[in-house]
Design a protein around this motif. Structure first.
Motif, short mmCIF file in Angstrom:
data_model
loop_
_atom_site.label_atom_id
_atom_site.label_comp_id
_atom_site.label_asym_id
_atom_site.label_seq_id
_atom_site.Cartn_x
_atom_site.Cartn_y
_atom_site.Cartn_z
N THR A 115 0.85 -1.19 0.00
CA THR A 115 0.00 0.00 0.00
C THR A 115 0.88 1.23 0.00
N CYS A 116 0.61 2.16 -0.92
CA CYS A 116 1.34 3.42 -0.96
C CYS A 116 0.36 4.58 -1.04
N GLN A 117 0.63 5.60 -0.26
CA GLN A 117 -0.21 6.80 -0.23
C GLN A 117 0.63 8.00 -0.63
N TRP A 118 0.09 8.81 -1.54
CA TRP A 118 0.77 10.01 -1.98
C TRP A 118 0.03 11.25 -1.51
N PHE A 119 0.81 12.24 -1.06
CA PHE A 119 0.29 13.57 -0.78
C PHE A 119 0.77 14.46 -1.93
N ALA A 120 -0.17 15.07 -2.62
CA ALA A 120 0.17 15.78 -3.86
C ALA A 120 -0.52 17.13 -3.92
N ASN A 121 0.00 17.94 -4.82
CA ASN A 121 -0.65 19.20 -5.16
C ASN A 121 -1.10 19.14 -6.62
N VAL A 122 -2.40 19.40 -6.82
CA VAL A 122 -2.99 19.45 -8.16
C VAL A 122 -3.39 20.89 -8.42
N PRO A 123 -3.08 21.43 -9.60
CA PRO A 123 -3.42 22.83 -9.89
C PRO A 123 -4.89 23.14 -9.62
N ALA A 124 -5.13 24.31 -9.08
CA ALA A 124 -6.50 24.74 -8.78
C ALA A 124 -7.37 24.64 -10.03
N GLY A 125 -8.58 24.16 -9.85
CA GLY A 125 -9.51 24.04 -10.96
C GLY A 125 -9.36 22.77 -11.78
N ARG A 126 -8.38 21.92 -11.42
CA ARG A 126 -8.16 20.70 -12.20
C ARG A 126 -8.40 19.42 -11.38
N HIS A 127 -9.03 19.57 -10.23
CA HIS A 127 -9.22 18.40 -9.37
C HIS A 127 -10.16 17.37 -9.99
N GLU A 128 -11.26 17.80 -10.57
CA GLU A 128 -12.20 16.85 -11.18
C GLU A 128 -11.55 16.17 -12.38
N GLU A 129 -10.81 16.93 -13.15
CA GLU A 129 -10.08 16.37 -14.30
C GLU A 129 -9.06 15.33 -13.83
N ALA A 130 -8.35 15.66 -12.76
CA ALA A 130 -7.36 14.72 -12.22
C ALA A 130 -8.04 13.47 -11.70
N ALA A 131 -9.14 13.64 -11.00
CA ALA A 131 -9.86 12.49 -10.44
C ALA A 131 -10.33 11.55 -11.54
N ALA A 132 -10.83 12.13 -12.64
CA ALA A 132 -11.28 11.30 -13.77
C ALA A 132 -10.11 10.53 -14.36
N ALA A 133 -8.94 11.16 -14.43
CA ALA A 133 -7.76 10.49 -14.96
C ALA A 133 -7.31 9.36 -14.04
N PHE A 134 -7.37 9.59 -12.74
CA PHE A 134 -6.95 8.56 -11.79
C PHE A 134 -7.87 7.35 -11.81
N ARG A 135 -9.14 7.55 -12.17
CA ARG A 135 -10.07 6.42 -12.23
C ARG A 135 -9.68 5.42 -13.32
N THR A 136 -8.87 5.83 -14.26
CA THR A 136 -8.42 4.92 -15.32
C THR A 136 -7.22 4.08 -14.88
N ILE A 137 -6.69 4.34 -13.69
CA ILE A 137 -5.58 3.55 -13.15
C ILE A 137 -6.17 2.51 -12.21
N SER A 138 -6.08 1.24 -12.57
CA SER A 138 -6.79 0.19 -11.84
C SER A 138 -6.28 0.00 -10.42
N ASN A 139 -5.06 0.41 -10.12
CA ASN A 139 -4.50 0.21 -8.78
C ASN A 139 -5.03 1.21 -7.76
N VAL A 140 -5.64 2.30 -8.21
CA VAL A 140 -6.06 3.36 -7.29
C VAL A 140 -7.21 2.87 -6.41
N ARG A 141 -7.02 2.96 -5.10
CA ARG A 141 -8.05 2.59 -4.13
C ARG A 141 -8.80 3.82 -3.60
N LEU A 142 -8.12 4.96 -3.57
CA LEU A 142 -8.76 6.18 -3.06
C LEU A 142 -8.11 7.40 -3.69
N SER A 143 -8.94 8.38 -4.02
CA SER A 143 -8.44 9.70 -4.40
C SER A 143 -9.37 10.74 -3.81
#
Length: 343
Positions: free
Chosen positions: A240-268
């Protein structure tokens, strides 16, 4: 104990529909319903897999927080045990980083977080420091994570099946909107997410028809997430690995949609604090941490991965106490008590 492909296929069916009846599961897997029921009982009783229900942690309904804890090394075990005994702290993990423990906390409000969790943490001897990141948007949660065992035909059949009338009419509600008589069902669903109204009625001494109405309302409220959990050692993803990251303002929903395409992601999730985004993955090996980071950066150009934290051990996962080998111990912490189940 090793899990067969048939075992893993059944687990994936229950990952998609945790309360699916055995007759419907049989349509997906082509195996008799009684065989599936017996197979599930073997998995459940061994602690290899279990179905649970927990508060959803949707920031629109309640508070979800990620808390990093430091403690004195010679008191680490005692601190861990006391934190795991708090029902609001749903997950407790030992971390290989500059923080000793990582906690996931769900409460009904910020006030409850302060009075029920923070105030009690301050009384724990050996706990020296904590830092909190509050979730402002939960994009992906572990109930959406899947094993990739079922074939296309099985997945197509599974998509035609639902949770029946119990899941109908779902709408968001706050836990406070449900009367105590309804909330009393939650501990039983935490211990067994597949519990029927008849099962719960026997425990509570209520009429089954009354409990069925109450259960329907609880399920429709959306305050609970049901998930089929799997001992991590049997998942082929032991890290299990957890990342603390900064995503540019206004791009969180876009980032979340992209992360959903990564099968290993358990939480965002979007968060407050020094960083504004949390990502958790299950990986096959430590070598995959670098591969995962490259995938995150490719999916979301401009993301800043500030810190990665590998978990050494999961002590408690969404209320369930785990053994050293990641199987369920059968003990569930709910409503301030440690209730021993029969798993």
């Amino acid at each position: 104990m090793e899990l067969s492909e048939d075992d893993l296929a059944l687990i994936q069916v229950l990952q998609v529909h945790p309360r699916l009846g055995w007759a419907d599961a049989a349509k997906v897997l082509g195996v008799h319903a009684t065989t599936l029921a017996a197979r599930w009982e073997r998995l459940r009783s061994s602690g290899a897999a279990w179905v649970t229900a927990h508060l959803a942690g949707n920031p629109q309904q309640m508070l979800l927080a990620f808390v990093a804890v430091d403690c004195e090394m010679n008191q680490r075990d005692a601190v861990t045990a006391q934190l795991a005994a708090l029902p609001e702290i749903v997950t407790v993990e030992e971390a290989a980083s500059n923080r000793d423990l990582m906690l996931t906390v769900i409460t009904r409000s910020l006030e409850e977080f302060s009075t029920n969790v923070v105030a009690r943490m301050k009384t724990i001897e050996g706990l020296t420091k904590y830092q909190t990141a509050l979730c402002t948007r939960l994009h992906t949660s572990a109930d959406e994570w899947r094993l990739n065992i079922l074939d296309k035909a099985q997945l197509a059949t599974l998509r035609t099946l639902g949770q029946g009338a119990e899941g109908a009419g779902r709408h968001a509600a706050a836990a406070g909107d449900l009367p105590p008589s309804h909330l009393a069902l939650l501990p039983y669903l935490a211990r067994d997410g597949r519990a029927t109204a008849a099962d719960i009625a026997r425990e509570l001494g209520r009429h089954p028809a009354t409990v069925q109405r109450q259960l329907n309302r609880v399920l429709a409220s959306g305050i609970l997430l049901f998930r089929c959990e799997l001992a991590q050692r049997y998942s082929s993803f032991p890290v299990t690995c957890q990342w603390f990251a900064n995503v540019p303002a206004g791009r969180h929903e876009e980032a979340a949609a992209a992360f959903r395409t990564i099968s290993n992601v358990r939480l965002s999730a979007s968060t407050t604090g020094p960083t504004n985004f949390v990502i958790i993955m299950w990986l096959q090996s430590l070598a995959d941490v670098m591969t995962a980071e490259l995938a995150l950066q490719q999916k979301v150009p401009g993301i800043e991965l500030v810190e990665s934290v590998v978990m050494l051990r999961t002590v408690k996962r969404v209320g369930w106490m785990l053994n050293e080998d990641t199987t369920a111990s059968g003990a569930v912490v709910h409503a301030g008590t440690l209730d021993a189940g029969d798993s």
